[in-house]
Enzyme design. Structure first.
Site, PDB file in Angstrom:
ATOM      1  N   HIS A 278      36.955  45.630  57.171  1.00  0.00           N
ATOM      2  CA  HIS A 278      37.208  44.837  58.377  1.00  0.00           C
ATOM      3  C   HIS A 278      38.366  43.875  58.153  1.00  0.00           C
ATOM      4  CE1 HIS A 278      35.037  41.095  57.117  1.00  0.00           C
ATOM      5  NE2 HIS A 278      34.183  41.917  56.542  1.00  0.00           N
ATOM      6  N   ASP A 290      36.423  39.032  51.264  1.00  0.00           N
ATOM      7  CA  ASP A 290      35.707  39.422  52.479  1.00  0.00           C
ATOM      8  C   ASP A 290      36.633  39.316  53.695  1.00  0.00           C
ATOM      9  OD1 ASP A 290      33.675  40.128  54.232  1.00  0.00           O
ATOM     10  OD2 ASP A 290      32.842  38.115  54.316  1.00  0.00           O
ATOM     11  N   GLU A 324      34.130  42.221  62.625  1.00  0.00           N
ATOM     12  CA  GLU A 324      32.876  42.440  61.903  1.00  0.00           C
ATOM     13  C   GLU A 324      32.086  41.157  61.761  1.00  0.00           C
ATOM     14  OE1 GLU A 324      30.214  42.632  58.353  1.00  0.00           O
ATOM     15  OE2 GLU A 324      31.911  41.313  58.740  1.00  0.00           O
ATOM     16  N   GLU A 325      32.782  40.044  61.531  1.00  0.00           N
ATOM     17  CA  GLU A 325      32.102  38.812  61.148  1.00  0.00           C
ATOM     18  C   GLU A 325      31.228  38.219  62.244  1.00  0.00           C
ATOM     19  OE1 GLU A 325      31.723  38.026  58.316  1.00  0.00           O
ATOM     20  OE2 GLU A 325      33.478  38.278  57.068  1.00  0.00           O
ATOM     21  N   ASP A 352      33.105  46.614  51.730  1.00  0.00           N
ATOM     22  CA  ASP A 352      32.910  45.261  52.257  1.00  0.00           C
ATOM     23  C   ASP A 352      31.984  44.464  51.342  1.00  0.00           C
ATOM     24  OD1 ASP A 352      32.990  43.049  53.887  1.00  0.00           O
ATOM     25  OD2 ASP A 352      31.523  43.812  55.333  1.00  0.00           O
ATOM     26  N   HIS A 422      32.166  33.771  52.714  1.00  0.00           N
ATOM     27  CA  HIS A 422      32.138  32.956  53.934  1.00  0.00           C
ATOM     28  C   HIS A 422      32.445  31.477  53.672  1.00  0.00           C
ATOM     29  CE1 HIS A 422      29.315  36.011  56.169  1.00  0.00           C
ATOM     30  NE2 HIS A 422      30.492  36.519  55.854  1.00  0.00           N
TER      31      HIS A 422
END
Length: 454
Positions: A278, A290, A324-325, A352, A422
């Site tokens: 992503h 990520d 995606e997130e 991922d 994140h």
């Protein structure tokens, strides 16, 4: 001397299989040599993270990333590159702050991040007493009267007993996703959660939350670092603590965006093999692990096939998924489009889990295909990849499962991933070149075997 065909057949077959395995080993080595020596994934990741940075869906930075991806796919040798339209949620964080006050009477700043898709306080201070619960069971024992007008603090920690940190992430994830709705329905003003992190530092981690469809009040949800969470719990055991939260976070509807797709056409047919990641990230850090890592690894697979002149039987397609997130709109839209266009897909794999050393490949498919891939284990062992037992697939490709598409996920070593996931710590300097390229190598090797044998 008479020879029995039935006795000789196993010898012939054995020799054929040995020759086939030997040829595959040579091609595996060719792929590995090309990527480890000449691979461009690390340089591409540096450019993505340092010239564009974090790339939240709906942001100008994300749209810059789509142009970057188009060019990188062209540079890699794709026969065709295009952008696929997708409507994505337009969530903005804005300015935010959290202060707490204990019996000292002084407000103390607490580092925090609003959870993705959370509503804020509309820029106004929301002040209330904090009440602490360890888990959902303790919260359920509280009455609405006990919760009303308070800020609920959930301090549910990563379970350090799990060897795979992904298990701990899945175990704790419900508190990020759902705690705001639990507390809001009992009249709370906001929720604070312990970040989903395997570390014991004080770095807050964001990530998507969601409100239940029947929520009438969407209360703010924020995360604090593990160290702050434990200190807050300790203080609350002996005295009252108040919080003052100010957040401009809000959802601003939807906005048109794009996934980016590039492919090299099949020489035998148009059946598609997907490799992807992503392109979006959260709005903190640089989105390196990520999922910048997955994006550049996927592009590297295509570049390597072209560079080595591998005549792929089927179309090999790189998909840089949007959103995606905080919505999975790119993955859902892609699945809708291939169903609408009646486009046959043989296989899809996503990276991922970060650009760490590859350890395995998770598989979601019927037992016949699973056993076939597992029979290739000896080919992957020289590259440190041994685990083919796990059953899960990337979030972006999961919408293809109902269409009968066999799915897989690259499984890197998980021990460091959730320390930075994140958060502001997800930066380029956390990525090791060799580990990143080994991940691309394994994906390229698997794609080669799928293309050859399916």
């Amino acid at each position: 001397m008479k020879y029995s065909i039935t006795k000789l057949l196993p010898l012939f077959l054995g020799g054929f299989l040995f020759a086939q395995t030997s040829a595959d080993s040579v091609q595996f080595k060719n792929i590995s040599d090309e990527i480890l020596v000449n691979g461009t994934a690390y340089q591409n990741l540096h450019q993505l993270t340092k010239t564009i940075g974090h790339r939240l869906s709906g942001s100008q930075a994300y749209e810059k990333a789509t142009d970057w991806a188009v060019q990188k796919l062209k540079d890699a040798g794709a026969d065709k590159v295009w952008k696929e339209q997708v409507m994505v949620p337009n969530w903005e964080r804005g300015k935010e702050s959290l202060f707490i006050k204990d019996k000292s009477g002084k407000w103390r700043f607490l580092k925090m991040l609003s959870l993705g898709n959370s509503e804020g306080t509309k820029g106004k201070d929301v002040e209330a007493e904090i009440i602490f619960v360890k888990n959902k069971e303790e919260f359920d024992q509280l009455s609405a009267e006990q919760v009303k007008g308070k800020i609920v603090f959930f301090n549910y920690a990563f379970n350090q007993k799990f060897i795979s940190t992904g298990q701990a992430y899945g175990d704790a994830g419900i508190y990020r996703r759902a705690s705001a709705s639990w507390a809001g329905k009992k009249g709370a003003k906001a929720v604070i959660i312990r970040s989903l992190s395997s570390a014991f530092d004080d770095v807050p981690h964001t990530g998507m939350m969601r409100y239940d469809a029947d929520d009438t009040t969407k209360i703010p949800a924020v995360a604090i670092g593990p160290k702050s969470a434990d200190e807050l719990e300790k203080t609350l055991q002996t005295e009252k603590v108040y919080a003052k939260l100010n957040s401009n976070a809000t959802m601003k509807g939807q906005i048109l965006s794009h996934s980016v797709i590039g492919e090299i056409s099949g020489n035998k047919d148009k059946s598609v093999i997907v490799v992807g990641g992503h392109l979006d990230s959260w709005d903190v850090g640089e989105g390196a692990q990520d999922d910048g890592a997955g994006i550049v690894q996927s592009i590297e697979v295509l570049r390597t096939f072209k560079k080595l002149g591998i005549k792929n039987n089927h179309t090999i397609r790189v998909v840089c998924f949007a959103n995606e997130e905080n919505g999975v709109r790119g993955g859902n839209q892609y699945a809708e489009n291939i169903k609408k266009n009646n486009e046959k897909h043989l296989f899809a794999i996503e990276s991922d889990g970060g650009g760490f050393t590859p350890r395995g490949i998770a598989l979601v498919m019927d037992q016949t295909k699973r056993k076939q891939i597992q029979s290739w284990r000896s080919l992957f062992l020289p590259y440190g990849v041994h685990n083919f037992e796990m059953e899960y697939a990337g979030t972006d490709i999961e919408p293809m499962e109902p269409l009968g598409v066999p799915l897989a996920e690259l499984v890197p070593d998980s021990q460091r991933y959730f320390e930075i996931h994140h958060s502001e710590e997800d930066t380029f300097d956390k990525v090791n070149r060799r580990e990143l390229l080994l991940g691309a190598t394994v994906m390229g090797q698997l794609i080669y075997m799928i293309d050859k044998n399916w």
